[in-house]
Write a protein that holds these residues in place. Sequence first.
Motif, mmCIF file in Angstrom:
data_model
loop_
_atom_site.group_PDB
_atom_site.id
_atom_site.type_symbol
_atom_site.label_atom_id
_atom_site.label_comp_id
_atom_site.label_asym_id
_atom_site.label_seq_id
_atom_site.Cartn_x
_atom_site.Cartn_y
_atom_site.Cartn_z
ATOM 1 N N PRO A 14 0.831 -1.199 0.000
ATOM 2 C CA PRO A 14 0.000 0.000 0.000
ATOM 3 C C PRO A 14 0.870 1.255 0.000
ATOM 4 O O PRO A 14 1.983 1.258 0.519
ATOM 5 C CB PRO A 14 -0.791 -0.123 1.306
ATOM 6 C CG PRO A 14 0.049 -1.004 2.180
ATOM 7 C CD PRO A 14 0.724 -1.962 1.250
ATOM 8 N N LEU B 129 1.550 4.139 1.682
ATOM 9 C CA LEU B 129 1.254 4.678 3.010
ATOM 10 C C LEU B 129 1.792 6.097 3.124
ATOM 11 O O LEU B 129 2.980 6.336 2.945
ATOM 12 C CB LEU B 129 1.881 3.784 4.080
ATOM 13 C CG LEU B 129 1.451 2.315 4.049
ATOM 14 C CD1 LEU B 129 2.196 1.518 5.104
ATOM 15 C CD2 LEU B 129 -0.049 2.191 4.237
ATOM 16 N N TRP C 190 -5.138 -9.647 1.636
ATOM 17 C CA TRP C 190 -4.337 -9.014 0.577
ATOM 18 C C TRP C 190 -3.845 -10.015 -0.461
ATOM 19 O O TRP C 190 -3.206 -9.643 -1.427
ATOM 20 C CB TRP C 190 -3.148 -8.269 1.174
ATOM 21 C CG TRP C 190 -2.164 -9.139 1.906
ATOM 22 C CD1 TRP C 190 -1.180 -9.915 1.364
ATOM 23 C CD2 TRP C 190 -2.073 -9.329 3.319
ATOM 24 N NE1 TRP C 190 -0.473 -10.579 2.342
ATOM 25 C CE2 TRP C 190 -1.008 -10.229 3.555
ATOM 26 C CE3 TRP C 190 -2.779 -8.833 4.408
ATOM 27 C CZ2 TRP C 190 -0.647 -10.630 4.850
ATOM 28 C CZ3 TRP C 190 -2.421 -9.236 5.687
ATOM 29 C CH2 TRP C 190 -1.363 -10.122 5.885
ATOM 30 N N ALA D 175 -6.770 -6.049 8.419
ATOM 31 C CA ALA D 175 -6.111 -5.664 7.161
ATOM 32 C C ALA D 175 -7.087 -4.940 6.243
ATOM 33 O O ALA D 175 -7.512 -5.447 5.200
ATOM 34 C CB ALA D 175 -5.525 -6.890 6.476
ATOM 35 N N LYS D 176 -7.446 -3.736 6.649
ATOM 36 C CA LYS D 176 -8.376 -2.890 5.909
ATOM 37 C C LYS D 176 -7.808 -1.483 5.844
ATOM 38 O O LYS D 176 -6.823 -1.158 6.505
ATOM 39 C CB LYS D 176 -9.734 -2.864 6.617
ATOM 40 C CG LYS D 176 -10.365 -4.229 6.845
ATOM 41 C CD LYS D 176 -11.619 -4.116 7.688
ATOM 42 C CE LYS D 176 -12.210 -5.496 7.974
ATOM 43 N NZ LYS D 176 -13.414 -5.415 8.830
ATOM 44 N N THR D 177 -8.459 -0.636 5.033
ATOM 45 C CA THR D 177 -8.100 0.771 4.972
ATOM 46 C C THR D 177 -9.053 1.567 5.846
ATOM 47 O O THR D 177 -10.266 1.356 5.807
ATOM 48 C CB THR D 177 -8.154 1.288 3.527
ATOM 49 O OG1 THR D 177 -7.288 0.499 2.708
ATOM 50 C CG2 THR D 177 -7.708 2.745 3.450
ATOM 51 N N TYR D 178 -8.505 2.466 6.650
ATOM 52 C CA TYR D 178 -9.304 3.241 7.598
ATOM 53 C C TYR D 178 -9.067 4.730 7.372
ATOM 54 O O TYR D 178 -7.975 5.154 6.967
ATOM 55 C CB TYR D 178 -8.905 2.909 9.038
ATOM 56 C CG TYR D 178 -8.940 1.447 9.397
ATOM 57 C CD1 TYR D 178 -10.064 0.876 9.995
ATOM 58 C CD2 TYR D 178 -7.834 0.624 9.146
ATOM 59 C CE1 TYR D 178 -10.086 -0.469 10.344
ATOM 60 C CE2 TYR D 178 -7.846 -0.716 9.483
ATOM 61 C CZ TYR D 178 -8.970 -1.261 10.080
ATOM 62 O OH TYR D 178 -8.986 -2.592 10.422
ATOM 63 N N ALA E 48 -5.066 8.268 5.272
ATOM 64 C CA ALA E 48 -5.580 6.906 5.310
ATOM 65 C C ALA E 48 -4.602 6.021 6.080
ATOM 66 O O ALA E 48 -3.382 6.128 5.906
ATOM 67 C CB ALA E 48 -5.779 6.375 3.900
ATOM 68 N N GLN F 183 -3.596 1.970 6.976
ATOM 69 C CA GLN F 183 -3.765 0.634 6.436
ATOM 70 C C GLN F 183 -3.431 -0.398 7.498
ATOM 71 O O GLN F 183 -2.348 -0.375 8.075
ATOM 72 C CB GLN F 183 -2.852 0.423 5.220
ATOM 73 C CG GLN F 183 -2.917 -0.968 4.612
ATOM 74 C CD GLN F 183 -4.288 -1.278 4.028
ATOM 75 O OE1 GLN F 183 -4.852 -0.458 3.297
ATOM 76 N NE2 GLN F 183 -4.836 -2.446 4.342
ATOM 77 N N GLY G 116 -2.765 -4.435 8.605
ATOM 78 C CA GLY G 116 -2.081 -5.548 7.950
ATOM 79 C C GLY G 116 -1.666 -6.605 8.937
ATOM 80 O O GLY G 116 -2.416 -6.956 9.856
ATOM 81 N N GLY H 232 0.178 -3.996 11.124
ATOM 82 C CA GLY H 232 0.989 -3.641 9.962
ATOM 83 C C GLY H 232 2.469 -3.882 10.101
ATOM 84 O O GLY H 232 3.237 -3.560 9.201
ATOM 85 N N GLY I 2 1.455 -2.224 6.855
ATOM 86 C CA GLY I 2 0.419 -1.342 7.355
ATOM 87 C C GLY I 2 0.951 -0.366 8.380
ATOM 88 O O GLY I 2 2.110 -0.435 8.790
#
Length: 626
Positions: A95, A97, A527, A573-576, A583, A585, A587, A606, A615
């Motif tokens: 991602p 980041l 992922w 393991a999501k995007t917030y 954002a 991430q 993980g 992460g 993340g």
Amino acid sequence: MKSLPATAEVPSDGGQSTGQLIYQQRCAVCHDHPQDRIPPKALLGSHKHDYIVRALTTGLMQMQASGLSTAEIDAVASYLIDDAKSAGPAGYKPPDLEDPDLRANLCKRAAGRFALSPGDWSGFSPDLANTRFQPRPGLRVSDVRKLKPKWVFAYPGARAYGPPSVMSGRVFLGTVIGSVLSLDAKTGCTYWATEPGAPVRTTVSVGKWSTSPEAGRPTVRFAAYFGDSKAVVHAVNAETGESLWSTKVDDHAFATISGHPALHQGKLYVPLTSGEGSMGPRGDYPCCTFRGSIVALDAYTGKILWKTYTIPEEPKAYKLNSAGTQMYAPAGVGIWSALTVDVKRALVYGTTGESKTALSVKTSDAIMAFDRNTGSDKWAVQATPNDNWIQGCEVKPPGANCPDPLGPDADFDTPAMLRTTRHGRSLLVAAEKSGLITAVDPDAAGRILWQRNLALEAGVPSGAILRDRAQLGVVFGMAADDSNIYAAVADPSIDKGHVPLGVYALDVSDGAIVWHTPGAPVPSCSWGEHGCTGAQRTAVTSIPGVVFAGSANGHMQAYAAANGRVIWDFDTAKTYAAVNGVAAQGGSIEGVAAAIANGTLYVMSGFASYGGGMGNALIAFSVNGK
């Protein structure tokens, strides 16, 4: 290698860039054959350029980059990133980041009056015994099923790095970019950020400052303590972040503080280790001269009260390596994990790592006891003898400084937990990366009471545990309540299959297995398959009736303490949308990732070690997200 001027263009040589040549000469022997804490090459290239440069200039890899110019360091970073991008369509796309401003989302209101409470979590564990058991969590067993994200904070440095401490409604964090932050526990807004100048991997311990040690200084009521990667211990005002003192506790070039300091009655006990073993393959390096130690500091002044080495004798000239460079021994035996304070016996316990030379010592891979007041070593019990090991020595031919024979690298990577059995017997329990858990008697100079190897219980062939499976075992920390010990067992092998080892509960009295819940199958990552494993390389956390453990697949799970049944499972393991403006991430969950305080579960998501699941999310979970 001749250094380039900082402004020079980076040339190529036979199709190879300068960055690639430097990588092959200084880095490939470890990162092309990753073991233990060494990240694979693909993971290095998934970081941003600035992150790699920081690691080579102020971080743990600065000695490996010694003598390189600014242009050469930039070239290495560029090569790693470009190489990762060219991995092909099947490769993991990390991602993007974004690094948040440290002072984004500053709290609009001043923090309330600082006051300690029984539901706080300071340092590695809320107790000096390092059980990672929170007796007053503010959560009931029935609440755990309702846990949802309350707020998410995007972690600076593009990697969820240090574990959280939670005191007086504030969350304290150290970062890979060399900053320490204080956040509001309810909203995640930032009270203050301070920058000591080097990565901070330890927890932050907070204690009451009962006196002002210097005339004319405004009264400080509470102080926050932490160590950094340059072996400097810091004390700051817990309410403002203002520096109180800094003390360098070891002058060795590779010395670092990775284990978590312990604070008790005006003294701060700090463990020392090093990254010297990473120089083993380099024939031009006079390996090895670092010795692990414990340092006691006056918590009010930073003055060193005593320092005791894990190897009593100083390293001496030993022999020449195959490149003709002088070698030294004995060396190594650092302490990677938290220290344990035994108030009743006036002792401090440390668990040690491997020796770095072929000259074996009796204190490697050992549980050691030190007098809390004087630092004198009282006793040591060794769990695995002759563990002489250096990073990068598994390749053929081995590096010039590699011990022969090479040990298994089975050293302790968890602190010792001080427990009492139902029959009133005291014992210390610690685990090695080999999967071996050892319980000793603190009243009998560390006499071994029982041992159990969870890797063997899982049916993994003896002798293939470490080399073939890249550090199968128990790492970072266990947890315990009045009846059981809880351990998560890692199986990080990607190439050789997966053994779903999972989480075990052991009877504290004799080590008998009470229950076992296997880990997740592979692949099980949102992922994709790259870098996906169900390995549980994480410190376990517990509250009455519930055990929490994270997984490298990004899931945080809660287990019923009575039988191991999974009662809550959340894929982080999501995007917030993070509270600090970028954002975040989620993980892979690894390391010392969780703390529980006053009704909230805090999880670092992460910290990826296998090339997938990158993340930067600190997630605060509360009942129904309220």
